[in-house]
Scaffold this active site. Structure first.
Site, PDB file in Angstrom:
ATOM      1  N   LYS A 170       6.215   7.383  -7.738  1.00 37.54           N
ATOM      2  CA  LYS A 170       5.633   6.522  -8.241  1.00 37.54           C
ATOM      3  C   LYS A 170       3.715   6.610  -7.933  1.00 37.54           C
ATOM      4  O   LYS A 170       3.212   6.910  -7.219  1.00 37.54           O
ATOM      5  CB  LYS A 170       5.614   5.196  -7.735  1.00 37.54           C
ATOM      6  CG  LYS A 170       5.136   4.200  -8.595  1.00 37.54           C
ATOM      7  CD  LYS A 170       3.242   3.537  -8.791  1.00 37.54           C
ATOM      8  CE  LYS A 170       3.074   3.701  -7.970  1.00 37.54           C
ATOM      9  NZ  LYS A 170       1.395   3.475  -8.024  1.00 37.54           N
ATOM     10  N   GLU A 245      -0.252   8.891   5.021  1.00 39.18           N
ATOM     11  CA  GLU A 245      -1.353   9.923   5.309  1.00 39.18           C
ATOM     12  C   GLU A 245      -2.291   8.903   4.748  1.00 39.18           C
ATOM     13  O   GLU A 245      -2.167   8.830   3.330  1.00 39.18           O
ATOM     14  CB  GLU A 245      -1.605  11.005   4.267  1.00 39.18           C
ATOM     15  CG  GLU A 245      -2.409  12.250   4.819  1.00 39.18           C
ATOM     16  CD  GLU A 245      -3.393  12.377   3.881  1.00 39.18           C
ATOM     17  OE1 GLU A 245      -4.507  11.606   4.494  1.00 39.18           O
ATOM     18  OE2 GLU A 245      -4.022  12.517   2.962  1.00 39.18           O
TER      19      GLU A 245
END
Length: 462
Positions: A170, A245
């Site tokens: 996505k 991250e």
């Protein structure tokens, strides 16, 4: 304006579950350049089911065969670099020269590194009387950001494929066109149906559905710390692995022995790259009090040279966010050396290259991630003071240290609580692990450490 139909699921473009779409806006002129489908939980479910159906055969594919297919993806990326650069420039606003040099070129290097690793990685080893196997985690739900749209896709998809995982991706809703181009490249490379799947959509809808889907074994997310915490909570409820991250507030520490002119100029350039929309940007410049005034003058002059050479930020929302931080910096007493919150152009989401002096560690602009072309200069008295300031945020993603010799810089860098530090302007290494300490994330990307995120271990005792 172009309308893009369908999702890439199970090796083919399929109609979306609804006819709802998302507009894609060119940040340079604020014009709508395309529409993409707004995926729903039903689209995500189809993508995950396709990935799970493809998992047994793909995970059993010999690593060298997986390597060859990743190599074909690398070749496809290389062949379409010009188109990729133009696409990134159109939807992100990055100047074409930067899109060519970074956005289009770096993913080729990263994909190539995983083609090599897949062929050479030790997926099996002997440990005493045990044989230890590195096996794929399973189905990966990858959610990527808009600031480096193709690099972040490749940095997740390539190691996942190398590990033997299948993927449902996505991408960010601001930059979905690059992701669709990547799906075309994957298809052309001959990847088996269902190994890679793409669903475009909004984060709170498609992103959340992917993160909490019980058919996903690992969620790999790059983006804001706030969303990362939400994904971690969703995954934790199902004891599902995550790789996160997240944000950064990296320190650029200039020790007294450093080449000040070089350190300041490179430091300003680092923040201005990609219009400041880089999570690892060295947004806090720390300078010894004896050289502080000189550094302020150099930084202001360096920022002024950029003028209109940097691109816009990605959206009207992002421009408002960055300008709000600049206004907050002035309100809290920081001294504006260059730039400011006023709009440099009547059209486009542009922000002036901005430098603040007299910034203190507790100020908002020294603590929170701005994600725009804004540099804050802070003074320090000695190395202990510099260490405390550099480590004094909730983040720990990257940073830099400058000194008269590498050994002095390394000694200081070892005391920083951050995942990556550039020594005296060290260059980007696509094989070095990238990721953060503290609220900058969990796990690593790139190189062998990035591949390991998508593996789990099994030991057999004899």
């Amino acid at each position: 304006m172009k309308a893009h139909d369908g999702m890439y699921i199970g090796g083919a473009w399929r109609p979306a579950a609804t006819g709802d779409t998302i507009p894609v806006v060119n940040p340079a002129d604020e014009e709508v350049i395309a529409h993409v489908p707004a995926g729903t939980a039903a689209d995500v479910d189809a993508a995950v089911r396709a990935a799970r159906a493809a998992l047994p055969a793909w995970s059993a594919t010999p690593p060298r065969e997986r390597a060859a297919l990743i190599g074909a993806i690398r070749d496809g990326l290389a062949a379409r670099q010009a188109e990729i650069a133009e696409t990134v420039t159109a939807e992100l606003g990055a100047p074409l020269r930067f899109s060519e040099a970074v956005h289009a070129a770096v993913p080729v290097l990263v994909a190539g590194s995983y083609a090599d690793l897949a062929a050479t990685y030790a997926f099996e080893e002997k440990v005493g009387n045990s044989t230890v196997y590195a096996e794929p985690v399973g189905v990966v739900g990858a959610i990527t950001p808009w600031n480096y749209p193709l690099h972040q896709i490749v940095a997740k998809v390539a190691p996942a494929l190398a590990a033997g995982c299948t993927v449902a991706l996505k991408p960010a809703e601001d930059t979905p066109l690059t992701a669709r181009l990547f799906a075309e490249i994957v298809h052309g490379a001959g990847l088996p149906a269902g190994v890679f799947n793409l669903v475009t959509g909004l984060g709170p809808v498609a992103g959340q559905a992917l993160a909490e889907h019980d058919g996903v074994d690992l969620v790999s997310f790059t983006g804001s710390t706030a969303v990362g915490k939400r994904i971690g909570a969703l995954a934790g409820a199902a004891v599902k692995r995550v790789a996160l991250e997240l944000g950064g507030k990296s320190a650029n520490v200039i020790l007294p022995s450093a080449d000040l002119t070089k350190a300041v100029n490179v430091g300003v350039a680092n923040v201005m790259a990609n219009s400041g929309q880089t999570c690892s940007a060295w947004t806090r410049m720390l300078v010894h009090t004896s050289r502080y005034d000189e550094a302020v003058e150099l930084a202001g002059a360096a920022a002024a040279k950029y003028g209109d050479r940097i691109g816009p930020v990605v959206s009207e929302k992002q421009r408002a966010r960055v300008r709000g931080y600049i206004e907050q910096g002035v309100k809290e007493g920081a001294r504006l050396v260059a730039g400011g919150a006023d709009a440099p152009r009547e059209q486009g989401y542009y922000v002036r290259p901005t430098v603040f002096a007299d910034v203190t560690p507790e100020m908002t602009i020294a603590q929170e991630e701005i994600f725009g072309p804004v540099v804050s200069l802070l003074r320090y008295e000695d190395e202990a003071d510099a260490e405390a300031i550099a480590n004094g945020t909730v983040y720990g993603l990257a940073g830099a240290v400058w000194a008269g010799d590498d050994a002095e810089a390394v000694a200081f860098a070892r005391r920083l609580h951050t995942g990556q530090v550039d020594i005296n302007g060290g260059s980007f290494n696509p094989l070095a692990p990238f990721g953060g300490y503290k609220e900058s994330g969990v796990g690593r990307e790139l190189g062998a450490h990035g591949l390991a995120e998508y593996l789990q271990t099994k030991s057999l005792q004899f």
